[in-house]
Design a protein around this motif. Structure first.
Motif, PDB file in Angstrom:
ATOM      1  N   GLY A  36      37.694  19.609  42.224  1.00 17.38           N
ATOM      2  CA  GLY A  36      36.477  18.887  41.866  1.00 17.38           C
ATOM      3  C   GLY A  36      36.703  17.392  41.826  1.00 17.38           C
ATOM      4  O   GLY A  36      35.866  16.607  42.300  1.00 17.38           O
ATOM      5  N   LEU A  37      37.847  16.961  41.275  1.00 21.69           N
ATOM      6  CA  LEU A  37      38.152  15.536  41.214  1.00 21.69           C
ATOM      7  C   LEU A  37      38.354  14.952  42.608  1.00 21.69           C
ATOM      8  O   LEU A  37      37.937  13.823  42.884  1.00 21.69           O
ATOM      9  CB  LEU A  37      39.408  15.303  40.375  1.00 21.69           C
ATOM     10  N   THR A  38      38.992  15.699  43.481  1.00 26.40           N
ATOM     11  CA  THR A  38      39.177  15.230  44.857  1.00 26.40           C
ATOM     12  C   THR A  38      37.829  14.960  45.510  1.00 26.40           C
ATOM     13  O   THR A  38      37.631  13.934  46.185  1.00 26.40           O
ATOM     14  CB  THR A  38      39.969  16.267  45.669  1.00 26.40           C
ATOM     15  N   ARG A  39      36.896  15.866  45.309  1.00 20.85           N
ATOM     16  CA  ARG A  39      35.566  15.687  45.888  1.00 20.85           C
ATOM     17  C   ARG A  39      34.805  14.549  45.193  1.00 20.85           C
ATOM     18  O   ARG A  39      34.038  13.823  45.844  1.00 20.85           O
ATOM     19  CB  ARG A  39      34.787  16.997  45.811  1.00 20.85           C
ATOM     20  N   LEU A  40      35.017  14.398  43.889  1.00 23.14           N
ATOM     21  CA  LEU A  40      34.359  13.311  43.174  1.00 23.14           C
ATOM     22  C   LEU A  40      34.867  11.958  43.672  1.00 23.14           C
ATOM     23  O   LEU A  40      34.077  11.031  43.873  1.00 23.14           O
ATOM     24  CB  LEU A  40      34.611  13.451  41.665  1.00 23.14           C
ATOM     25  N   PHE A  66      29.341  18.619  40.623  1.00 21.83           N
ATOM     26  CA  PHE A  66      30.568  18.400  39.867  1.00 21.83           C
ATOM     27  C   PHE A  66      30.547  19.093  38.506  1.00 21.83           C
ATOM     28  O   PHE A  66      31.603  19.453  37.982  1.00 21.83           O
ATOM     29  CB  PHE A  66      30.826  16.898  39.732  1.00 21.83           C
ATOM     30  N   PHE A  67      29.370  19.297  37.961  1.00 22.42           N
ATOM     31  CA  PHE A  67      29.306  20.055  36.713  1.00 22.42           C
ATOM     32  C   PHE A  67      29.729  21.500  36.950  1.00 22.42           C
ATOM     33  O   PHE A  67      30.392  22.108  36.109  1.00 22.42           O
ATOM     34  CB  PHE A  67      27.888  20.005  36.125  1.00 22.42           C
ATOM     35  N   HIS A  82      29.945  13.110  35.106  1.00 23.43           N
ATOM     36  CA  HIS A  82      30.993  13.518  36.040  1.00 23.43           C
ATOM     37  C   HIS A  82      32.386  13.336  35.454  1.00 23.43           C
ATOM     38  O   HIS A  82      33.363  13.863  35.986  1.00 23.43           O
ATOM     39  CB  HIS A  82      30.865  12.734  37.347  1.00 23.43           C
ATOM     40  N   SER A  83      32.493  12.598  34.365  1.00 21.09           N
ATOM     41  CA  SER A  83      33.795  12.381  33.733  1.00 21.09           C
ATOM     42  C   SER A  83      34.320  13.635  33.046  1.00 21.09           C
ATOM     43  O   SER A  83      35.480  13.656  32.615  1.00 21.09           O
ATOM     44  CB  SER A  83      33.705  11.244  32.714  1.00 21.09           C
ATOM     45  N   LEU A  84      33.501  14.679  32.940  1.00 21.06           N
ATOM     46  CA  LEU A  84      33.963  15.925  32.326  1.00 21.06           C
ATOM     47  C   LEU A  84      35.185  16.483  33.049  1.00 21.06           C
ATOM     48  O   LEU A  84      36.061  17.092  32.422  1.00 21.06           O
ATOM     49  CB  LEU A  84      32.833  16.962  32.328  1.00 21.06           C
ATOM     50  N   LEU A  85      35.253  16.319  34.359  1.00 24.10           N
ATOM     51  CA  LEU A  85      36.402  16.802  35.117  1.00 24.10           C
ATOM     52  C   LEU A  85      37.685  16.103  34.674  1.00 24.10           C
ATOM     53  O   LEU A  85      38.735  16.729  34.502  1.00 24.10           O
ATOM     54  CB  LEU A  85      36.169  16.599  36.611  1.00 24.10           C
ATOM     55  N   TYR A  86      37.609  14.787  34.509  1.00 26.39           N
ATOM     56  CA  TYR A  86      38.778  14.052  34.027  1.00 26.39           C
ATOM     57  C   TYR A  86      39.169  14.521  32.627  1.00 26.39           C
ATOM     58  O   TYR A  86      40.354  14.743  32.346  1.00 26.39           O
ATOM     59  CB  TYR A  86      38.479  12.553  33.996  1.00 26.39           C
TER      60      TYR A  86
END
Length: 367
Positions: free
Chosen positions: A220-224, A194-195, A236-240
């Motif tokens: 990326g969020l979909t996969r997370l 996810f990074f 993993h919150s970096l995507l948000y």
């Protein structure tokens, strides 16, 4: 217990000297693997007691890192980059750490940017042929360390030794032609990195293609989401954060995604600050005020979150200036002036904060 600092470098003349200076006298051996420098990198390296070797760049960071490991003679490896500096706090030492026979590796405190807090990253590990890097970019040796720990009954320790990273202060766009294809290749093999999803989106944003960045971060969020709840580490919150910040800049919808982010990562302080900022944007001062007060009560210099680094401004000028605005709108002009002056002490734009403080003083005098 001898320690080898292992570096891979390419055109690092602006930063390498300070890195090697921080290592000299602290480690027993420094191995520098150059992957094709055309500047003064080699000349600078040879001004220090280092073993300089060449390794042709093959589009694979792990291959270069593993070459450095193959050359290392120390019993332990310190994995470090040219734009990082080793910092050993008073009362700590490498020999003391390495005398602990129960440990296979140690996490250090990595400060990813100037003016940020640190997070834990595994950077010191036993020189063992079972431990090697994997991944063409964002390479890691964690699987190898974990396997050795299980097989040999060893543990991973946590230390207060520091690594200060300075490489993100300049323009990152020149790295895009190298990083974007490598990140795509990494994600093709490891779609739950996810990074790498965040980094690819950030590279595309820097390249000026915000729509592509949104597409990547959304994927990326979909996969997370599909990986949860087993994969909900703070990092993993970096995507948000990336998607929310871009939506806010564009005036896009925030409520549903922000609620999801805060529900998934309730302890993320940057998300809490964003919640307060959105509330202020909407005039919801009573919602924003307690969040900002909690952030301002945190001591930025002593704060440490092992999973995620934060801009210290969250605990200083960013929250102080936003809370000052809340007080100003609420007619608490003296409190607003005090907070604007507090913000000015650490703000990159102190003049603006001083002007706002004087305006609040004038309003306070009239009220």
């Amino acid at each position: 217990m001898a320690v080898t600092a292992a570096l891979i470098v390419r055109d690092e003349e602006n930063v390498l000297g300070d890195c090697l200076a921080s290592l000299t006298g602290q480690v027993d051996e420094i191995v520098v693997v150059d992957t094709g420098s055309t500047d003064r990198t080699i000349e600078i390296a040879r001004g220090f007691p280092v073993n300089v070797q060449h390794f042709p760049w093959c589009g694979d960071f792990s291959a270069a890192r593993n070459r450095a490991l193959d050359l290392a003679s120390g019993e332990w490896i310190l994995y470090i980059d040219a734009d990082e500096r080793l910092a050993i706090p008073d009362g700590s030492s490498l020999p003391r750490l390495l005398s602990d026979a129960s440990k296979v590796a140690w996490k250090l405190r990595l400060y990813p940017r100037l003016g940020w807090t640190a997070y834990s990253e595994l950077r010191l590990f036993r020189n063992d042929p079972r431990i090697r890097f994997e991944g063409v970019i964002h390479e890691t040796m964690l699987d190898g360390v974990a396997a050795v720990a299980r097989t040999d009954g060893l543990e991973i320790g946590v230390s207060d030794l520091g690594l200060h990273h300075v490489g993100y202060e300049g323009d990152q766009r020149p790295k895009n032609p190298r990083n974007i294809p490598l990140l795509r290749a990494r994600l093709a093999r490891d779609p739950e990195n996810f990074f790498a999803w965040w980094h690819l989106g950030d590279c595309l944003r820097l390249a000026g293609d915000e729509d592509a960045a949104v597409e990547v971060w959304s994927e990326g969020l979909t996969r997370l989401r599909a990986a949860q709840p087993k994969r909900t580490g703070l990092a993993h919150s970096l995507l948000y954060m990336a998607l929310l910040n871009l939506r806010r800049e564009r005036g896009g919808p925030l409520d549903e995604l922000l609620l999801e982010a805060l529900t998934t990562f309730p302890d993320n302080l940057a998300l809490q600050f964003l919640q307060a900022r959105v509330a202020v944007d909407r005039g919801q001062i009573d919602m924003a005020r307690p969040i900002l007060e909690r952030l301002l009560a945190i001591d930025a210099d002593s704060f440490f979150e092992p999973e995620l680094a934060y801009d210290k401004g969250l605990f200083g000028h960013l929250s102080a200036e936003l809370l000052a605005l809340c007080h100003f709108r609420d007619g608490r002009f003296a409190d607003a002036a005090q907070l604007y002056r507090r913000a000015a002490r650490t703000s990159p734009s102190p003049e603006s904060c001083d002007i706002k403080a004087r305006l609040a003083d004038l309003r306070a005098a009239k009220s």
